[in-house]
Write a protein that holds these residues in place. Structure first.
Motif, PDB file in Angstrom:
ATOM      1  N   ASP A  81       1.799  -5.892  -2.644  1.00  0.00           N
ATOM      2  CA  ASP A  81       1.862  -5.961  -1.189  1.00  0.00           C
ATOM      3  C   ASP A  81       0.593  -5.346  -0.595  1.00  0.00           C
ATOM      4  O   ASP A  81      -0.339  -4.983  -1.331  1.00  0.00           O
ATOM      5  CB  ASP A  81       3.128  -5.278  -0.652  1.00  0.00           C
ATOM      6  CG  ASP A  81       3.190  -3.783  -0.969  1.00  0.00           C
ATOM      7  OD1 ASP A  81       2.135  -3.173  -1.249  1.00  0.00           O
ATOM      8  OD2 ASP A  81       4.306  -3.223  -0.929  1.00  0.00           O
ATOM      9  N   ASN A  82       0.547  -5.227   0.710  1.00  0.00           N
ATOM     10  CA  ASN A  82      -0.672  -4.757   1.390  1.00  0.00           C
ATOM     11  C   ASN A  82      -1.029  -3.316   1.041  1.00  0.00           C
ATOM     12  O   ASN A  82      -2.188  -2.910   1.182  1.00  0.00           O
ATOM     13  CB  ASN A  82      -0.524  -4.902   2.907  1.00  0.00           C
ATOM     14  CG  ASN A  82      -0.474  -6.352   3.339  1.00  0.00           C
ATOM     15  OD1 ASN A  82      -1.015  -7.223   2.659  1.00  0.00           O
ATOM     16  ND2 ASN A  82       0.178  -6.626   4.469  1.00  0.00           N
ATOM     17  N   SER A  83      -0.053  -2.545   0.582  1.00  0.00           N
ATOM     18  CA  SER A  83      -0.314  -1.139   0.235  1.00  0.00           C
ATOM     19  C   SER A  83      -0.725  -0.965  -1.223  1.00  0.00           C
ATOM     20  O   SER A  83      -1.036   0.139  -1.647  1.00  0.00           O
ATOM     21  CB  SER A  83       0.929  -0.296   0.526  1.00  0.00           C
ATOM     22  OG  SER A  83       1.963  -0.596  -0.407  1.00  0.00           O
ATOM     23  N   ASN A 121       5.129  -6.101  -5.192  1.00  0.00           N
ATOM     24  CA  ASN A 121       6.007  -6.913  -4.355  1.00  0.00           C
ATOM     25  C   ASN A 121       7.122  -7.434  -5.253  1.00  0.00           C
ATOM     26  O   ASN A 121       6.985  -8.466  -5.907  1.00  0.00           O
ATOM     27  CB  ASN A 121       5.219  -8.063  -3.718  1.00  0.00           C
ATOM     28  CG  ASN A 121       6.069  -8.901  -2.781  1.00  0.00           C
ATOM     29  OD1 ASN A 121       7.279  -8.984  -2.914  1.00  0.00           O
ATOM     30  ND2 ASN A 121       5.416  -9.534  -1.816  1.00  0.00           N
TER      31      ASN A 121
END
Length: 210
Positions: free
Chosen positions: A68-70, A74
């Motif tokens: 995911d973006n962090s 995911n």
């Protein structure tokens, strides 16, 4: 015949299909009776935390889009990929299962309660069952499992059914069960069954320690 690790306490394995109510039953054991609970699903998240070697291998295998973006895994995307391809699911299981088992064993060994509970949807299918003395199955009709999971996770019915197919068949779980809780009514009915088994497990654990 189950094998037990000599350093581990008296351990009950709690399992059941997705949406059967494993977490609700485990919460009752923990909150009402002070039982040490180890959740295999939680351990499966620990071993793929950012910085862990397993996460690097998963990214190498499936690509950056499983993050995911962090930079965390995911899990929904990975689940979608592996449940669409049995070979990929097998690869992932061979990577993660030994790591998860080590995390579980360390946590169980730290238990101070009269007995400990290992909660795992894959208890029957994996070597995790070698850690436990007894197997408790939380059972529910498949229609209830599907509706609960769709509502809880906001996922389509087809995905729930794919997960159910990857888990042990209901009859297979029940064949391995020493104890069964039928969770097809309300929470009070589930709690009553847990409370009865807790008293039984206290007696068993005391007998095993003498």
């Amino acid at each position: 015949m189950t094998e037990t690790h000599p350093a581990l306490p008296f351990i009950i394995g709690l399992t059941g299909g997705i949406g059967s109510g494993k977490s609700a039953a485990a919460d009752r054991f923990a909150q009402a009776h002070g039982i040490h609970v180890v959740d295999a699903d939680h351990k499966s998240r620990v071993v793929v935390e950012p910085g862990r070697p397993a996460l690097h291998r998963i990214v190498d295998r499936f690509g950056q889009h499983v993050l995911d973006n962090s930079g965390a895994l995911n899990r929904a995307e990975l689940r979608r990929l592996v449940f669409a391809d049995p070979a990929e699911r097998k690869w992932l299981e061979q990577l993660l299962h030994p790591l998860i088992r080590d995390e579980i064993a360390a946590d169980l060994a730290a238990s101070k309660s009269a007995y400990a509970l290992l909660v795992s949807p894959l208890l029957v299918e994996s070597t995790q069952r070698n850690l436990v003395r007894r197997i408790l199955v939380i059972d529910a009709p498949e229609a209830i499992q599907i509706s609960r999971t769709m509502q809880r996770d906001q996922v389509p019915e087809a995905q729930v059914k794919a997960i159910m197919q990857a888990q042990a068949e209901r009859e297979e779980r029940l064949r391995h069960a020493h104890d069964v809780i039928v969770n097809d009514r309300d929470l009070a009915a589930l709690h009553a069954q847990v409370d009865t088994l807790h008293r039984h497990y206290l007696t068993l654990a005391q007998g095993a320690s003498t």
